[in-house]
Design a protein around this motif. Structure first.
Motif, PDB file in Angstrom:
ATOM      1  N   PRO A  49       0.829  -1.206   0.000  1.00 56.56           N
ATOM      2  CA  PRO A  49       0.000   0.000   0.000  1.00 56.56           C
ATOM      3  C   PRO A  49       0.859   1.250   0.000  1.00 56.56           C
ATOM      4  O   PRO A  49       1.998   1.236   0.465  1.00 56.56           O
ATOM      5  CB  PRO A  49      -0.768  -0.116   1.308  1.00 56.56           C
ATOM      6  N   LYS A  50       0.313   2.334  -0.537  1.00 47.76           N
ATOM      7  CA  LYS A  50       1.017   3.612  -0.550  1.00 47.76           C
ATOM      8  C   LYS A  50       0.818   4.266   0.813  1.00 47.76           C
ATOM      9  O   LYS A  50      -0.310   4.517   1.232  1.00 47.76           O
ATOM     10  CB  LYS A  50       0.487   4.524  -1.649  1.00 47.76           C
ATOM     11  N   ILE A  51       1.928   4.529   1.507  1.00 48.68           N
ATOM     12  CA  ILE A  51       1.880   5.108   2.850  1.00 48.68           C
ATOM     13  C   ILE A  51       2.698   6.388   2.868  1.00 48.68           C
ATOM     14  O   ILE A  51       3.841   6.403   2.424  1.00 48.68           O
ATOM     15  CB  ILE A  51       2.431   4.129   3.902  1.00 48.68           C
ATOM     16  N   GLU A  52       2.088   7.461   3.355  1.00 42.65           N
ATOM     17  CA  GLU A  52       2.773   8.737   3.528  1.00 42.65           C
ATOM     18  C   GLU A  52       2.559   9.204   4.960  1.00 42.65           C
ATOM     19  O   GLU A  52       1.492   8.974   5.532  1.00 42.65           O
ATOM     20  CB  GLU A  52       2.210   9.791   2.576  1.00 42.65           C
ATOM     21  N   ALA A  53       3.559   9.853   5.532  1.00 46.85           N
ATOM     22  CA  ALA A  53       3.434  10.383   6.892  1.00 46.85           C
ATOM     23  C   ALA A  53       3.954  11.809   6.913  1.00 46.85           C
ATOM     24  O   ALA A  53       4.995  12.101   6.319  1.00 46.85           O
ATOM     25  CB  ALA A  53       4.211   9.527   7.874  1.00 46.85           C
ATOM     26  N   ARG A  54       3.226  12.688   7.593  1.00 51.20           N
ATOM     27  CA  ARG A  54       3.644  14.077   7.759  1.00 51.20           C
ATOM     28  C   ARG A  54       3.507  14.438   9.232  1.00 51.20           C
ATOM     29  O   ARG A  54       2.509  14.107   9.869  1.00 51.20           O
ATOM     30  CB  ARG A  54       2.757  15.021   6.951  1.00 51.20           C
ATOM     31  N   THR A  55       4.518  15.095   9.744  1.00 47.48           N
ATOM     32  CA  THR A  55       4.460  15.554  11.129  1.00 47.48           C
ATOM     33  C   THR A  55       4.814  17.032  11.181  1.00 47.48           C
ATOM     34  O   THR A  55       5.481  17.560  10.292  1.00 47.48           O
ATOM     35  CB  THR A  55       5.415  14.771  12.037  1.00 47.48           C
ATOM     36  N   HIS A  56       4.359  17.692  12.240  1.00 53.63           N
ATOM     37  CA  HIS A  56       4.583  19.113  12.430  1.00 53.63           C
ATOM     38  C   HIS A  56       5.230  19.339  13.793  1.00 53.63           C
ATOM     39  O   HIS A  56       5.108  18.492  14.692  1.00 53.63           O
ATOM     40  CB  HIS A  56       3.269  19.878  12.323  1.00 53.63           C
ATOM     41  N   ALA A  57       5.888  20.456  13.946  1.00 49.99           N
ATOM     42  CA  ALA A  57       6.617  20.757  15.180  1.00 49.99           C
ATOM     43  C   ALA A  57       5.702  20.787  16.407  1.00 49.99           C
ATOM     44  O   ALA A  57       6.146  20.519  17.521  1.00 49.99           O
ATOM     45  CB  ALA A  57       7.339  22.097  15.046  1.00 49.99           C
ATOM     46  N   ASN A  58       4.422  21.074  16.220  1.00 51.48           N
ATOM     47  CA  ASN A  58       3.508  21.145  17.363  1.00 51.48           C
ATOM     48  C   ASN A  58       3.014  19.778  17.826  1.00 51.48           C
ATOM     49  O   ASN A  58       2.210  19.676  18.749  1.00 51.48           O
ATOM     50  CB  ASN A  58       2.322  22.054  17.047  1.00 51.48           C
ATOM     51  N   GLY A  59       3.471  18.705  17.178  1.00 52.60           N
ATOM     52  CA  GLY A  59       3.089  17.354  17.583  1.00 52.60           C
ATOM     53  C   GLY A  59       1.971  16.756  16.762  1.00 52.60           C
ATOM     54  O   GLY A  59       1.669  15.582  16.886  1.00 52.60           O
ATOM     55  N   SER A  60       1.334  17.558  15.922  1.00 55.98           N
ATOM     56  CA  SER A  60       0.261  17.030  15.091  1.00 55.98           C
ATOM     57  C   SER A  60       0.848  16.440  13.812  1.00 55.98           C
ATOM     58  O   SER A  60       2.022  16.614  13.511  1.00 55.98           O
ATOM     59  CB  SER A  60      -0.740  18.129  14.744  1.00 55.98           C
ATOM     60  N   GLY A  61       0.008  15.776  13.071  1.00 55.73           N
ATOM     61  CA  GLY A  61       0.434  15.208  11.808  1.00 55.73           C
ATOM     62  C   GLY A  61      -0.627  14.280  11.274  1.00 55.73           C
ATOM     63  O   GLY A  61      -1.758  14.256  11.769  1.00 55.73           O
ATOM     64  N   GLU A  62      -0.265  13.519  10.247  1.00 54.79           N
ATOM     65  CA  GLU A  62      -1.198  12.557   9.685  1.00 54.79           C
ATOM     66  C   GLU A  62      -0.441  11.452   8.969  1.00 54.79           C
ATOM     67  O   GLU A  62       0.670  11.652   8.495  1.00 54.79           O
ATOM     68  CB  GLU A  62      -2.167  13.233   8.720  1.00 54.79           C
ATOM     69  N   VAL A  63      -1.070  10.305   8.940  1.00 52.82           N
ATOM     70  CA  VAL A  63      -0.589   9.173   8.151  1.00 52.82           C
ATOM     71  C   VAL A  63      -1.656   8.922   7.101  1.00 52.82           C
ATOM     72  O   VAL A  63      -2.848   8.846   7.427  1.00 52.82           O
ATOM     73  CB  VAL A  63      -0.390   7.913   9.022  1.00 52.82           C
ATOM     74  N   THR A  64      -1.251   8.817   5.849  1.00 48.46           N
ATOM     75  CA  THR A  64      -2.185   8.548   4.772  1.00 48.46           C
ATOM     76  C   THR A  64      -1.833   7.196   4.168  1.00 48.46           C
ATOM     77  O   THR A  64      -0.696   6.965   3.762  1.00 48.46           O
ATOM     78  CB  THR A  64      -2.120   9.651   3.696  1.00 48.46           C
ATOM     79  N   ILE A  65      -2.829   6.306   4.173  1.00 45.32           N
ATOM     80  CA  ILE A  65      -2.647   4.958   3.625  1.00 45.32           C
ATOM     81  C   ILE A  65      -3.657   4.778   2.505  1.00 45.32           C
ATOM     82  O   ILE A  65      -4.870   4.813   2.750  1.00 45.32           O
ATOM     83  CB  ILE A  65      -2.830   3.881   4.709  1.00 45.32           C
ATOM     84  N   ASN A  66      -3.148   4.618   1.290  1.00 47.54           N
ATOM     85  CA  ASN A  66      -4.005   4.456   0.106  1.00 47.54           C
ATOM     86  C   ASN A  66      -5.099   5.521   0.036  1.00 47.54           C
ATOM     87  O   ASN A  66      -6.252   5.231  -0.245  1.00 47.54           O
ATOM     88  CB  ASN A  66      -4.616   3.062   0.062  1.00 47.54           C
ATOM     89  N   GLY A  67      -4.746   6.765   0.358  1.00 51.70           N
ATOM     90  CA  GLY A  67      -5.683   7.880   0.240  1.00 51.70           C
ATOM     91  C   GLY A  67      -6.535   8.147   1.462  1.00 51.70           C
ATOM     92  O   GLY A  67      -7.248   9.136   1.500  1.00 51.70           O
ATOM     93  N   THR A  68      -6.479   7.291   2.472  1.00 56.43           N
ATOM     94  CA  THR A  68      -7.246   7.509   3.699  1.00 56.43           C
ATOM     95  C   THR A  68      -6.339   8.119   4.748  1.00 56.43           C
ATOM     96  O   THR A  68      -5.298   7.556   5.077  1.00 56.43           O
ATOM     97  CB  THR A  68      -7.841   6.186   4.232  1.00 56.43           C
TER      98      THR A  68
END
Length: 50
Positions: free
Chosen positions: A10-29
């Protein structure tokens, strides 16, 4: 030097921010991440991939 073939699914992307938030995207979700430390962010990302 050896190489590792990275699977395309599956296509997996992860983004994080200095404030502790972020997101993981797996196959568009997208799955939100809310943490306070870098270690917790890494753990949250790795947990979500399973």
């Amino acid at each position: 030097m050896s190489s590792i073939e990275v699977p395309t699914f599956p296509k997996i992307e992860a983004r994080t921010h200095a404030n502790g938030s972020g997101e993981v995207t797996i196959n568009g979700t997208s799955y939100p991440i809310e943490t306070t430390t870098l270690e917790d962010r890494c753990a949250s990302i790795l947990e979500r991939r399973c």
